[in-house]
Design a protein around this motif. Sequence first.
Motif: not given
Length: 274
Positions: A48-66
């Motif tokens: 579950g932790l690893y699967a939840a990484f993908f939406p987290l990375a999506h949000g962090v990527g957008r916030l960081s400008g990537a």
Amino acid sequence: MRATPSVEVSQVHPFARRLPWLVAGFVLLDVYLNLPNVVQVPPVAWLGLYAAFFPLAHGVGRLSGAGGLGELGLAPHRGWGRNLLLGFVFCAAFWALKYALLWALGAFRVEGVRPAGDLAVLGAQALLAMFLSSATDDVLLRGYLFRHLSGHLSAGVLVALTTSLYVVNHAWSMHLTPGDAVFLGLLGLMFSLALVRTGSLWLSIGLHWGGNVAYRLHDGFDAQGGVLRRVELARAPWHEGVGLAVTALALAALFLLFRFTVRSEREGPLSPRG
């Protein structure tokens, strides 16, 4: 008296404004990914932790400008599935060769095979867990950094940077020997070159996934071991050399594999950022 003209303050470069977000995002995602190595969690919670990484990375990527996961290298493109499959088969075959050589040279003795039911569970665990482990690592250490830094650093520098970080990042979960560092460096170089060649993460993930699945089928996840019931014999110094030699051979053969892969036609991690 005539007033002294004011000195115009130069504007800060857009990349300099994004840099703190880049670093903060990387640290957040890296710490999150390494939580299971610090805090013991049940297998289901681990997945579950690893699967939840993908939406987290999506949000962090957008916030960081990537950008989101597509911009970080996971956008489907013509031939993405082919790249994934080729990478998987390629590395799985080389890892199988490594274990076969170690057996033939007397590194271990095979005494049997695990029961069919156990094999099915082990195979399913290896396929799912190692896909999540491989893909999350590639998104963070390659997709995220290439997306942010392309256009500011050359492809060669980015390959060297991401390869070095791949080695250092494993210090969280293992005590690195010089041999381990060389092995991880060869792997990191393979994965980064795959990204440079194809413009997306699918080939890199396939390579990473195939090697990890073969490793788990050989060593397993627990004290019961992998597919084969093995007895390890006296360890010799050359055993590590066999693994390094096969990995170096795989790195050389990777350039032949590139002839059969498909490059992304879409904007990808190597596109310049403003």
